[in-house]
Design an enzyme around this catalytic site. Structure first.
Site, PDB file in Angstrom:
ATOM      1  CE  LYS A 114      -2.021   2.090  -0.752  1.00  0.00           C
ATOM      2  NZ  LYS A 114      -1.675   2.765  -1.910  1.00  0.00           N
ATOM      3  CB  SER A 170      -6.729  -2.901  -1.634  1.00  0.00           C
ATOM      4  OG  SER A 170      -5.964  -3.515  -0.645  1.00  0.00           O
TER       5      SER A 170
END
Lengths: 352, 564
Positions: A206, A269
């Site tokens: 991912k 992130s």
């Protein structure tokens, strides 16, 4: 684990942002050690009570004594960046016995047994060159009871006490049971899976799409484009997962699509940040210089590309991200090229 | 090139324990009846533990009755006991009485029925080891085998009484034999061989005896007991019976308990983890985990009984290497039929007759004077760790490991069936890896492999079933093409050998011409239609693609396909 134990019987090994978040989660149930190798860092965390902006629960005890920790604790959660994972496990190995349980929370692949060069046009890796973190533990230690922890677990949101979920995957029910006992709380739901490779692989792959989402965001693209990336990206993740020996179902759960949505939607992130700055025209080495922690996705893009070359799998999005990262392909051009594809079948992994 | 022999002279090995009083199997045979009762009791306990209540027990009895009824009707054996029909009739009437509520103490009645079935199965399975029979066989087997070898091969030599061959000329041994011997009195040895032919049991049994290991128990298919003489001897040599027709839950549980308790009692053991003969001719790639699981359970029980001084189990993989398998034709036929279904069209040849009689197999085998080699793998504990000569386990970094720790949770040994099942799966992987390392490449196999791969690469678009039906012209290979392929394969195999991934028969080190000559002489030597011949035009032709495929398969799965 007995909450009333005098000393902790559980330890998180690695005091990065996710390691700290995991230690805090465990502290909801029992006392826990948080291991950091550096005495300075230990001192700093102990004196401030904070690490990576997260306040440490008082039941989290920071320590740099690995020998004492492995002696007292049978349940260990290594959360170490994948680049250092094997070295760390090798260092840990002499202290481990077969009754230790290791549930790692590291999202990355290990390719220390292979040589790869991104300049090489014929980049190739076979399955045996790529080890998941649980495979590294298997290869290096005599511990058999191994598990993996993965899910949509952005450290900063966990630190705020927001509810989320994670999967503990292991072939052993006992590992899932023991892990769940110490991690489960009203703010942290635990699901189980026996497909350890699938759960680990989904968590690693991912990060590729997180870089992609960062690129799109940096280019000012909106939700439609991001949703396209997520759904088409999932298809590519499943294809690579297949080569790794994963079960497709794992990609459709919390640690698969769940984690994918979280990482691609959050501009917190690290991988997202890398993509964002790339789209803004910053050079990759400069971006990496400015970051505190490792962006696992960069290495993952390269490994996935090499696996795809070896096994002839079609992963156009990953391929374009590879070219943006390593071959100076402008992001806008990459998107144009991707939009040119024809005759695509939707959700073809469901027909497997 | 110098010839490197990997083989060991076994004549140097005396029995490790000369006095039979020290043999675990002998000790167990002294208390046979008691052991059978123990098996029955433990089986009842296991069945009750897993099935919990009596209605479930009633269901499994009913299922067992149903399956036994079908078996007795559809697949009867000569040696099936005469009283089995009345026995099952009685079981049925008891079940009926219980189900219509005609019985006061229903639970007790169900228990008694279950007990009678378990006892019956325990008695049927149990071996009947006799020291006198064993000593007799121990003396006679080498003599008989040698006589058979010389008489049978003399047919060719026209010298019936020739004594040209010694057994060691055709039967070779390799592996860490001294270490295996040293482990005999340190724990329980479990030999797990590959399985290609019905002859395996005799040869492996004899081989293990030759390296001085005391007698062991082994499971022998009930079909082998159909021959009265074989049945008589096998039971007395340590065999317990294994009836593959019986797939019912009570029989399987009894069998597993028998296996587990024998190992717990320290009886050295031999069984084929692959279950049946490898139909395709390839090395096993997966096991049936039922019997192997009993070994994990036995080690668990031993650790539980005595945490400090537990009896240890040592697994010894054994690879049997043949130039040819007598039953090859039948086996590959069965394999192709099963995997190919409608795609596989049988050749027009006459029906293939089975060679199932073990003695006739031995006779036919020796008549060819073809060599074979038994390769003992590295002994390991049930977790795949290396063991030293004292039986201590060491992990991959050379650290000593106490194996009872594997069964611990939070400092205590705890029961966990699911954990043990996963351990068994991991053990299977370790054995399979050791099989590959202990495989000896024979000239005939290499030749078959090269030939089949060349034909395959010349016909890339065909599937395996179409390949097997190729016309003769397409089954022809030039001498140069073959030597070229062999050269590449040999180089690759030598590198694999140096890194410990495979073993090489000394023939592989000879010149390619010599290797071809030796390989052709031995490849399918027994079969009427040869898998591969060299024509007068100096070309290789396969006259039997099925067999070529079968012998080729022995080297499949080693990553050699990409070498040519």
């Amino acid at each position: 684990m007995k909450p009333s134990s005098k000393h902790p019987t559980v330890a998180v090994l690695g005091a990065g942002s996710f390691g700290t978040a995991v230690a805090n989660l465990i502290s909801d149930n029992c006392r826990v050690y948080l291991y950091t190798r550096s005495p300075e860092k230990k001192e700093q965390i102990s004196s401030t009570g904070f690490n990576y902006g997260q306040k440490l629960n008082e039941r989290v005890i920071v320590s740099n004594d690995l020998e004492m920790i492995t002696e007292q604790c049978k349940l260990l959660f290594p959360v170490i960046p994948s680049a250092n994972f094997r070295d760390f496990i090798k260092r840990l190995c002499p202290l481990l016995k077969p009754d230790h349980i290791l549930i790692h929370g590291t999202k990355g692949f290990d390719i220390s047994k292979a040589k790869v060069d991104t300049d090489d046009n014929d980049l190739l890796l076979s399955r045996k060159d790529v080890a998941t973190m649980s495979e590294v533990i298997q290869e290096e230690t005599n511990v058999l009871q191994i598990g993996a922890l993965a899910g949509p677990n952005l450290s900063s949101e966990i630190a705020q006490g927001q509810p989320t979920a994670a999967v503990i995957a292991s072939p052993f029910k006992s590992v899932i049971r023991e892990g769940t006992k110490v991690l489960k709380s009203r703010r942290f739901m635990i699901l189980s899976s026996h497909d350890m490779t699938g759960i680990e692989t989904a968590g690693v792959l991912k990060n590729i799409m997180a870089i992609g989402a960062g690129i799109l965001h940096g280019m000012g693209m909106g939700n439609n484009t991001r949703a396209m990336l997520i759904s088409r990206g999932l298809t590519e993740m499943i294809r690579i997962g297949d080569v790794m020996g994963s079960d497709t179902n794992s990609f459709l759960g919390v640690a698969g699509i769940g984690d994918l949505i979280a990482t691609c939607s959050s501009n917190l992130s690290r991988n997202f940040t890398v993509g964002y700055w790339l789209a803004k025209g910053k050079e990759l080495p400069d971006i990496l210089n400015d970051m505190n922690e490792v962006a696992e996705g960069i290495k993952t893009v390269m490994i996935s590309k090499a696996l795809a070359n070896q096994y002839k799998i079609h992963i156009p999005i990953t391929d374009k991200i590879f070219q943006i990262l390593f071959k100076e392909l402008p992001a806008a051009k990459a998107i144009n090229q991707l939009m040119d594809y024809r005759d695509l079948i939707d959700a073809d992994f469901m027909e497997q | 090139m110098p010839e490197k022999s990997i083989y060991i002279d076994v004549q140097q090995f005396d029995p490790v324990l000369p006095d039979h009083v020290d043999w675990p199997l002998y000790q167990m045979s002294l208390n046979r009846e008691q052991f059978i009762s123990e098996v029955a009791e433990a089986t009842l306990l296991e069945l009750k533990k897993s099935k919990r209540n009596n209605s479930r027990i009633r269901d499994i009895i009913a299922k067992t009755y149903y399956l036994e009824k079908i078996r007795m009707k559809s697949d009867p054996y000569k040696i099936d006991p005469e009283d089995e029909k009345p026995f099952w009739k009685k079981v049925k009437s008891k079940l009926t009485e219980v189900s219509i509520g005609n019985i006061d103490n229903e639970d007790e009645e169900i228990h008694q029925v279950l007990k009678s079935i378990v006892k019956r199965y325990s008695n049927e399975i149990a071996g009947n080891f006799k020291i006198s029979t064993f000593r007799f066989a121990q003396r006679m087997t080498p003599l008989i085998l040698r006589r058979v070898l010389n008489s049978a091969s003399a047919k060719y030599l026209k010298k019936f009484y020739a004594n040209k061959y010694h057994l060691s000329d055709v039967l070779h041994f390799t592996g860490p034999i001294n270490k295996i011997r040293s482990l005999v009195d340190k724990g329980t040895l479990v030999f797990v061989p590959t399985h290609f032919s019905n002859m395996d049991s005799i040869l492996v049994g004899w081989a293990i005896e030759s390296i001085g290991i005391p007698p062991l128990i082994y499971g022998a298919g009930l079909n082998l007991f159909n021959s009265r003489i074989m049945g008589y001897y096998m039971g007395r040599l340590g065999a317990y019976t294994l009836d593959r027709r019986k797939k019912n839950p009570i029989y399987l549980e009894t069998l597993k308990t028998y296996s587990r308790l024998s190992v717990e009692k320290g009886c050295h053991y031999l069984f084929y983890p692959g279950g049946t003969r490898a139909r395709s001719g390839a090395l096993e790639t997966r096991f049936k985990l039922g019997l192997l699981g009993t070994i994990t359970d036995a080690q668990y029980e031993n650790c539980l009984k005595n945490e400090e001084a537990y009896k240890k189990i040592f697994i010894v993989p054994v690879v049997i290497n043949y130039h040819f398998v007598l039953e090859a034709k039948q086996l590959i036929e069965q394999h192709l039929k099963k995997t190919g279904e409608e795609k596989y069209l049988k050749n027009d040849e006459a029906d293939i007759k089975g060679v199932n009689n073990v003695m006739s197999l031995v006779w036919k085998f020796f008549s060819t004077s073809s060599e074979m080699a038994i390769s003992f793998g590295k002994p390991m504990d049930i977790f795949g760790n290396d063991v030293d000569e004292e039986g201590n386990s060491t992990d991959k970094h050379g650290q000593q490991v106490k194996i009872h720790d594997y069964f611990k949770l939070n400092g205590k040994i705890v029961e966990d069936q699911q954990r043990n099942q996963i351990f068994t799966g991991l053990l299977a992987d370790h054995i399979l890896k050791e099989y590959r390392k202990s495989t000896i490449v024979f000239s005939s196999q290499l030749l078959a492999f090269a030939a089949f791969q060349i034909i395959k690469s010349n016909n890339k678009r065909l599937d395996i079933y179409e390949l097997l039906r190729l016309p003769e012209d397409d089954r022809t290979i030039s001498y140069d093409l073959m030597t070229n392929a062999l050269y590449k394969l040999i180089q690759h195999l030598k590198a694999m050998n140096e890194s410990g991934q495979i073993l090489l028969d000394p023939q592989i080190h000879k010149s390619i011409d010599q290797l071809i000559e030796h390989g052709l002489k031995n490849l399918g030597v027994y079969h009427n239609v040869k898998p591969l011949i060299l024509t007068e035009e100096n070309e290789f032709v396969s006259n039997n693609m099925n067999l070529l495929y079968f012998y080729h398969n022995r080297l499949s799965g080693f990553g050699l396909e990409t070498v040519i």
